[in-house]
Design a protein around this motif. Structure first.
Motif, PDB file in Angstrom:
ATOM      1  N   GLY A  73       4.230  -0.302   1.036  1.00 17.17           N
ATOM      2  CA  GLY A  73       5.506   0.082  -0.147  1.00 17.17           C
ATOM      3  C   GLY A  73       6.407  -1.387   0.397  1.00 17.17           C
ATOM      4  O   GLY A  73       7.334  -1.472   1.486  1.00 17.17           O
ATOM      5  N   LYS A  74       6.391  -2.570   0.323  1.00 13.66           N
ATOM      6  CA  LYS A  74       6.802  -4.036   1.055  1.00 13.66           C
ATOM      7  C   LYS A  74       7.773  -4.170   0.940  1.00 13.66           C
ATOM      8  O   LYS A  74       8.491  -4.984   1.583  1.00 13.66           O
ATOM      9  N   LEU A 104      13.008  -9.099  -0.798  1.00 14.14           N
ATOM     10  CA  LEU A 104      12.481  -9.098  -2.742  1.00 14.14           C
ATOM     11  C   LEU A 104      11.818 -10.549  -3.054  1.00 14.14           C
ATOM     12  O   LEU A 104      10.355 -10.471  -3.359  1.00 14.14           O
ATOM     13  N   LEU A 105      12.346 -11.991  -2.066  1.00 17.69           N
ATOM     14  CA  LEU A 105      11.663 -13.001  -2.576  1.00 17.69           C
ATOM     15  C   LEU A 105      10.212 -13.181  -2.079  1.00 17.69           C
ATOM     16  O   LEU A 105       9.362 -13.386  -2.813  1.00 17.69           O
ATOM     17  N   LEU A 106       9.863 -13.160  -1.240  1.00 18.56           N
ATOM     18  CA  LEU A 106       8.470 -12.310  -0.186  1.00 18.56           C
ATOM     19  C   LEU A 106       7.823 -11.744  -0.974  1.00 18.56           C
ATOM     20  O   LEU A 106       6.713 -11.695  -1.392  1.00 18.56           O
ATOM     21  N   THR A 107       8.615 -10.551  -1.345  1.00 18.54           N
ATOM     22  CA  THR A 107       7.692  -9.312  -2.131  1.00 18.54           C
ATOM     23  C   THR A 107       6.938 -10.045  -3.506  1.00 18.54           C
ATOM     24  O   THR A 107       6.306  -9.853  -3.646  1.00 18.54           O
ATOM     25  N   LEU A 108       8.024 -10.870  -4.152  1.00 13.85           N
ATOM     26  CA  LEU A 108       7.236 -11.348  -5.016  1.00 13.85           C
ATOM     27  C   LEU A 108       6.746 -12.711  -5.267  1.00 13.85           C
ATOM     28  O   LEU A 108       5.594 -12.815  -6.113  1.00 13.85           O
ATOM     29  N   ASP A 156      -0.775  -0.742  -6.465  1.00 14.54           N
ATOM     30  CA  ASP A 156       0.312  -1.254  -5.361  1.00 14.54           C
ATOM     31  C   ASP A 156       1.314  -2.452  -5.632  1.00 14.54           C
ATOM     32  O   ASP A 156       2.176  -2.572  -5.554  1.00 14.54           O
ATOM     33  N   VAL A 157       0.366  -3.591  -6.338  1.00 15.11           N
ATOM     34  CA  VAL A 157       1.039  -4.356  -6.384  1.00 15.11           C
ATOM     35  C   VAL A 157       1.669  -4.722  -7.340  1.00 15.11           C
ATOM     36  O   VAL A 157       2.876  -4.777  -8.050  1.00 15.11           O
ATOM     37  N   SER A 184      13.577  -2.496   5.126  1.00 12.98           N
ATOM     38  CA  SER A 184      13.592  -1.845   7.093  1.00 12.98           C
ATOM     39  C   SER A 184      13.957  -2.975   8.460  1.00 12.98           C
ATOM     40  O   SER A 184      14.451  -2.609   8.903  1.00 12.98           O
ATOM     41  N   GLU A 185      13.362  -3.240   8.078  1.00 10.27           N
ATOM     42  CA  GLU A 185      13.055  -5.093   9.041  1.00 10.27           C
ATOM     43  C   GLU A 185      13.665  -5.741   9.269  1.00 10.27           C
ATOM     44  O   GLU A 185      14.802  -6.001  10.293  1.00 10.27           O
TER      45      GLU A 185
END
Lengths: 383, 383
Positions: free
Chosen positions: B207-208, A217-221, A235-236, B214-215
């Motif tokens: 879908g980040k 979640l941190l990496l995605t944010l 998608d963002v 998953s990873e």
């Protein structure tokens, strides 16, 4: 890993044009309170989509739930709920509207003085059922059991939680983000980020799934947050919105210790000085991380490595760099990180410490290690 | 990201001594069917813990649900449920027992021929409510709506799904793993791993959160899986168990395309040759990855980098190495990866293709790209 019980009953409808699902999501036999904030939903098309979906439902409206929802305002809605025999509350908004509606739902069924739910942890034994149309990804309130409500008269800000106020469904259409003011987008991203940190940056209990999910979640944010202001696309928005929900729906915090000391100080800043919730978190978190660097060393080193790819230098150097990167990320999503940027100076230190003491916040955090003295250092370092 | 609706009502009680929570989790007014498999729960103490927790409940027992639960066996339980007026089913076991109980629950309330639920996708309109005590982390069936049941008479293996058979609660005590035979631990770890891959290794929809989650599960299984056989401790068991549940509770597959072609071929291998479910997946997955390397290139490169830290070489070299690492991981958890290791040879190719054709499995996978011809190549390469 610690023992835990986890469940989350909220049915999430995620994506484009999902608001139309309201028609079937709310039983037509129910009398619905449509509750919202300042009326921006009337300008961005959301209100119209909701009216279209509920055109055969029996609906009464309540507007004006403010940021940091107040006891005073929400109690007006409680009267309306009782008068009109409302038996379903549809919260349309961000965390403030949803939190306000949770309190309305519980207070309307409460026997006694509803303020006790907040001030005295009086047990909630039932509530009007709630559904949500989320307009601002941030707090995760759309699929959890918690709410924060303030009393204007006394500048108190209290949280409560009950499974009875856990939303039955939540509609998450990322397109609602397209008309949000920049400040709200900023707040939402920082709020979600710090929610993850409060559940992740604790002493290590070897909860590998929880750690990896939190880091994800941190990496995605970090990857998607800054794009919201420049190269935004569907998608963002979807990735930011889903991250914010997952950040505080109970999952990543199950089986691990939780901190919440940054929130503890942050709530007092909002109550006393009116800063937005996320603004307070961005001021406090970097200095909280530094102050607690010994207790949290293992997880800070892991955070530095897995989230910021920092793998060289002494432990202290790595931690320092990871904290700098964190603060730079806040700035990249247009957030200030110092009291002075809000024209607040040294005077805040003693005032906040007095307020923390008054509320019994003298040993915060997962190890009760954030004493008043350490809070004072953290606040003073954040000027 | 794709639109989705996600919910998961199962209440998870996770950790040490959680079986005692059965007392309150099942209403004493209910008549309970305690259903289990071959009786190993009587030797490892689980049966006794359950009896202690349910000593004031009205319980009837049904044992003998076999691995790959059969229509024939489960229909005997359906009769018992009807005769005895059972109104709650407690499944104590791994995926086979739980899947069998899901079919029992649906079949007991079904009007018509229950086999149609499996063979003709006849809609399930109600079911006896289910709870679970999980004894083998593997399939995720303890908190999802799906089940696979076989008909011995015809060697057919079919899946069905219904929200009515979604367990109300699941008790996950990692200590149950301490008495499991090595073969079951191996199967569970590989099964969970391949469940993640079926939802992850598809075309990229950005879908980040889903990808990172998953990873995270794959990395946890790779780190902790082999330890189960050597340096096992409470955290290792807990991490493997929680990974297996999260691998197939609907979350990581929400908003992304899903594959399931490896399962498609695997089910036929079990039905025809009696190999354990996970054994079939370990044989097929590496060759499936290789055969689909063009369509899945983006995600395979991401998998190589994030899961195996492979960041150099041509795309084909990276993919090849990632597949080798995957197969080595299966071997590290004591799993065979070739037909020949089960004394099966060339004869399986045509037999399996005939069976796939008979079941209409002529265009499997998220892009319907796994034709019979490509299945034939995959199977032939897996000898």
């Amino acid at each position: 890993m610690l023992n835990f019980t986890y469940s989350n009953k909220t049915i999430i409808h995620f994506g484009d044009k999902q608001i139309a699902k309201l028609t079937k999501a709310i039983d037509k036999k129910r009398k619905v309170l449509l509750a919202y904030g300042g009326g921006s939903i009337k300008n961005n098309g959301i209100y119209q989509q909701i009216c279209d979906a509920l055109k055969e439902h029996n609906v009464v409206e309540f507007s004006g739930i403010e940021p940091n929802p107040s006891y005073e305002t929400t109690m007006k809605a409680v009267e309306l709920v009782k008068e009109q025999g409302v038996d379903f509350i549809l919260a349309v908004g961000g965390g403030s509207v949803i939190d306000g509606c949770k309190f309305i739902a519980a207070a309307a069924k409460f026997e006694g003085e509803p303020w006790d739910i907040l001030a005295k942890n009086a047990p909630v034994k039932s509530a009007v059922p709630i559904g949500v149309v989320l307009t601002l990804p941030a707090t995760g309130s759309e699929s959890n059991s918690y709410a924060v409500v303030s009393k204007l008269a006394t500048k108190d800000k209290f949280a409560f939680g009950s499974p009875y106020v856990h939303p039955e469904f939540a509609i998450l259409d990322p397109m609602v983000m397209s008309t949000l003011p920049e400040r709200q987008l900023t707040n939402g991203i920082v709020d979600a980020f710090v929610h993850v940190m409060e559940q992740y940056l604790t002493f290590n209990v070897n909860g590998k799934v929880q750690d990896r999910f939190s880091e994800g979640l941190l990496l995605t944010l970090i990857e998607e947050g800054p794009k919201v202001f420049n190269e935004v696309n569907d998608d963002v928005r979807a990735n930011v919105m889903w991250s914010a929900t997952m950040a505080l729906n109970g999952l990543i915090g199950s089986g691990v210790p939780q901190d919440w000391a940054t929130h503890g100080i942050g709530h007092e800043i909002t109550a006393l000085y009116g800063l937005d919730h996320a603004q307070t978190l961005a001021i406090i978190l970097p200095r909280m991380m530094w102050e607690m660097r010994t207790e949290k060393q293992d997880k800070l080193i892991q955070y530095a490595s897995r989230v910021w790819d920092i793998n060289e230098g002494s432990n202290e150097e790595r931690i320092k760099l990871a904290i700098e990167k964190t603060e730079q990320f806040f700035q990249a999503v247009k957030m200030k990180t110092r009291f002075s940027e809000y024209q607040l100076g040294e005077e805040v230190v003693d005032t906040l410490i007095t307020q923390l003491e008054r509320h019994g916040q003298t040993a915060m955090g997962e190890a009760q290690a954030v004493t008043l003295e350490r809070s004072k250092t953290i606040i003073a370092n954040s000027l």
